[in-house]
Design a protein around this motif. Structure first.
Motif, PDB file in Angstrom:
ATOM      1  N   LEU A   1     100.245  13.640 -10.423  1.00  0.00           N
ATOM      2  CA  LEU A   1      99.321  13.088 -11.554  1.00  0.00           C
ATOM      3  C   LEU A   1      98.997  11.742 -11.072  1.00  0.00           C
ATOM      4  CD1 LEU A   1      97.707  13.391 -14.120  1.00  0.00           C
ATOM      5  CD2 LEU A   1     100.052  12.188 -15.205  1.00  0.00           C
ATOM      6  N   SER A   2     100.110  10.697 -10.745  1.00  0.00           N
ATOM      7  CA  SER A   2     100.023   9.386 -10.149  1.00  0.00           C
ATOM      8  C   SER A   2      98.939   9.447  -9.141  1.00  0.00           C
ATOM      9  CB  SER A   2     101.301   8.831 -10.001  1.00  0.00           C
ATOM     10  OG  SER A   2     102.026   8.583 -11.098  1.00  0.00           O
ATOM     11  N   ALA A   3      99.102  10.277  -8.039  1.00  0.00           N
ATOM     12  CA  ALA A   3      98.183  10.246  -6.954  1.00  0.00           C
ATOM     13  C   ALA A   3      96.868  10.518  -7.149  1.00  0.00           C
ATOM     14  CB  ALA A   3      98.737  11.174  -5.696  1.00  0.00           C
ATOM     15  N   PHE A   4      96.568  11.582  -7.971  1.00  0.00           N
ATOM     16  CA  PHE A   4      95.122  11.831  -8.631  1.00  0.00           C
ATOM     17  C   PHE A   4      94.747  10.457  -9.453  1.00  0.00           C
ATOM     18  CE2 PHE A   4      92.341  13.636 -12.081  1.00  0.00           C
ATOM     19  CZ  PHE A   4      91.335  14.126 -11.196  1.00  0.00           C
ATOM     20  N   PHE A   5      95.276   9.936 -10.388  1.00  0.00           N
ATOM     21  CA  PHE A   5      95.002   8.889 -11.077  1.00  0.00           C
ATOM     22  C   PHE A   5      94.638   7.599  -9.919  1.00  0.00           C
ATOM     23  CE2 PHE A   5      96.907   9.081 -15.665  1.00  0.00           C
ATOM     24  CZ  PHE A   5      95.939  10.183 -15.827  1.00  0.00           C
ATOM     25  N   TYR A   6      95.468   7.322  -9.217  1.00  0.00           N
ATOM     26  CA  TYR A   6      95.075   6.239  -8.275  1.00  0.00           C
ATOM     27  C   TYR A   6      93.885   6.684  -7.257  1.00  0.00           C
ATOM     28  CZ  TYR A   6      98.077   2.195  -8.403  1.00  0.00           C
ATOM     29  OH  TYR A   6      98.579   1.001  -8.880  1.00  0.00           O
ATOM     30  N   LEU A   7      93.780   8.103  -6.821  1.00  0.00           N
ATOM     31  CA  LEU A   7      92.557   8.424  -5.866  1.00  0.00           C
ATOM     32  C   LEU A   7      91.309   8.006  -6.827  1.00  0.00           C
ATOM     33  CD1 LEU A   7      91.344   9.449  -3.435  1.00  0.00           C
ATOM     34  CD2 LEU A   7      91.630  11.465  -4.634  1.00  0.00           C
ATOM     35  N   SER A   8      91.166   8.296  -8.180  1.00  0.00           N
ATOM     36  CA  SER A   8      90.044   8.190  -8.736  1.00  0.00           C
ATOM     37  C   SER A   8      89.718   6.665  -9.116  1.00  0.00           C
ATOM     38  CB  SER A   8      90.261   8.898 -10.337  1.00  0.00           C
ATOM     39  OG  SER A   8      91.240   8.193 -11.021  1.00  0.00           O
ATOM     40  N   ALA A   9      90.822   5.935  -9.265  1.00  0.00           N
ATOM     41  CA  ALA A   9      90.498   4.361  -9.360  1.00  0.00           C
ATOM     42  C   ALA A   9      90.166   3.824  -8.090  1.00  0.00           C
ATOM     43  CB  ALA A   9      92.220   3.817  -9.939  1.00  0.00           C
ATOM     44  N   ALA A  10      90.767   4.403  -7.203  1.00  0.00           N
ATOM     45  CA  ALA A  10      90.528   3.608  -5.852  1.00  0.00           C
ATOM     46  C   ALA A  10      88.959   4.083  -5.516  1.00  0.00           C
ATOM     47  CB  ALA A  10      91.274   4.044  -4.691  1.00  0.00           C
ATOM     48  N   VAL A  11      88.500   5.331  -5.739  1.00  0.00           N
ATOM     49  CA  VAL A  11      87.145   5.442  -5.636  1.00  0.00           C
ATOM     50  C   VAL A  11      86.116   4.635  -6.188  1.00  0.00           C
ATOM     51  CG1 VAL A  11      85.431   7.338  -5.646  1.00  0.00           C
ATOM     52  CG2 VAL A  11      87.401   7.900  -4.636  1.00  0.00           C
ATOM     53  N   LEU A  12      86.650   4.596  -7.762  1.00  0.00           N
ATOM     54  CA  LEU A  12      85.715   3.614  -8.503  1.00  0.00           C
ATOM     55  C   LEU A  12      85.717   2.276  -8.224  1.00  0.00           C
ATOM     56  CD1 LEU A  12      86.894   5.033 -12.031  1.00  0.00           C
ATOM     57  CD2 LEU A  12      84.433   5.029 -10.948  1.00  0.00           C
TER      58      LEU A  12
ATOM     59  N   VAL B   1      90.847   1.143 -13.478  1.00  0.00           N
ATOM     60  CA  VAL B   1      91.639   0.714 -12.463  1.00  0.00           C
ATOM     61  C   VAL B   1      92.692   0.048 -13.051  1.00  0.00           C
ATOM     62  CG1 VAL B   1      91.719  -0.646 -10.432  1.00  0.00           C
ATOM     63  CG2 VAL B   1      89.853   0.813 -10.754  1.00  0.00           C
ATOM     64  N   MET B   2      92.555  -1.043 -13.779  1.00  0.00           N
ATOM     65  CA  MET B   2      93.757  -1.770 -14.508  1.00  0.00           C
ATOM     66  C   MET B   2      94.585  -0.755 -15.016  1.00  0.00           C
ATOM     67  SD  MET B   2      94.006  -4.816 -13.852  1.00  0.00           S
ATOM     68  CE  MET B   2      94.928  -5.201 -14.926  1.00  0.00           C
ATOM     69  N   PHE B   3      94.080   0.112 -16.013  1.00  0.00           N
ATOM     70  CA  PHE B   3      94.928   1.202 -16.664  1.00  0.00           C
ATOM     71  C   PHE B   3      95.813   1.754 -15.819  1.00  0.00           C
ATOM     72  CE2 PHE B   3      95.521   5.473 -17.982  1.00  0.00           C
ATOM     73  CZ  PHE B   3      96.458   5.443 -19.014  1.00  0.00           C
ATOM     74  N   VAL B   4      95.155   2.507 -14.748  1.00  0.00           N
ATOM     75  CA  VAL B   4      96.029   3.254 -13.646  1.00  0.00           C
ATOM     76  C   VAL B   4      96.931   2.371 -12.973  1.00  0.00           C
ATOM     77  CG1 VAL B   4      95.662   4.484 -11.560  1.00  0.00           C
ATOM     78  CG2 VAL B   4      94.231   5.127 -13.270  1.00  0.00           C
TER      79      VAL B   4
END
Length: 155
Positions: free
Chosen positions: A98-109, A60-63
């Motif tokens: 790509l940013s949306a995909f990264f943020y979705l994965s981070a938000a779910v985690l 999450v911090m990386f994203v």
């Protein structure tokens, strides 16, 4: 070389990509501002909490840090007018998708970690706020990607 806030017809004849102060008045480029604000909030809220477990919170911090810094870089490319080449509309779609995909994965985690901490931590409200902001940023990046794709298709 650099476009200014005055009326500039050169940008409209070369590309549909806005530059200079025009990015504050065109969709999807106006979304840079809320992406900065909410992305910065995610970064700040997660950084202010106890990073436990380290692995999902580290992602999450990386994203949030990567997207915040790269969006800043992207914003300066647009504000200076470097984006007036035919490849920029497709790069814009790619970056925001790509940013949306990264943020979705981070938000779910982040949501999963927060559910596990329910009632166990005094900073639970900060974690909840970070989850909400992460999903808002995800939505902003998706909207930006969709409008950028529309602009790319029509250019």
């Amino acid at each position: 070389m650099f476009s200014t806030c005055t009326t500039d017809t050169m940008a409209s004849t070369e590309s549909m990509m806005p530059s200079g102060c025009k990015i504050f008045t065109t969709m999807p480029d106006i979304l840079f501002i809320p992406e900065f604000v909410f992305g910065g909030l995610v970064w700040t809220l997660v950084a202010s909490t106890k990073v436990e477990p380290a692995n999902p919170q580290g992602w999450v911090m990386f994203v949030s840090l990567f997207c915040f810094l790269f969006t800043t870089f992207w914003f300066f490319i647009f504000i200076t007018g470097i984006n007036q080449n035919s490849i920029w509309p497709s790069l814009d779609v790619g970056y925001h998708s790509l940013s949306a995909f990264f943020y979705l994965s981070a938000a779910v985690l982040l949501a999963n970690v927060t559910i596990g901490k329910q009632g166990l931590d005094k900073v639970y409200q900060l974690d909840i706020a970070a989850v909400v902001m992460a999903f808002i940023v995800t939505l902003l990046y998706w909207i930006h990607a969709i409008f950028s794709a529309h602009r790319w298709k029509s250019s």
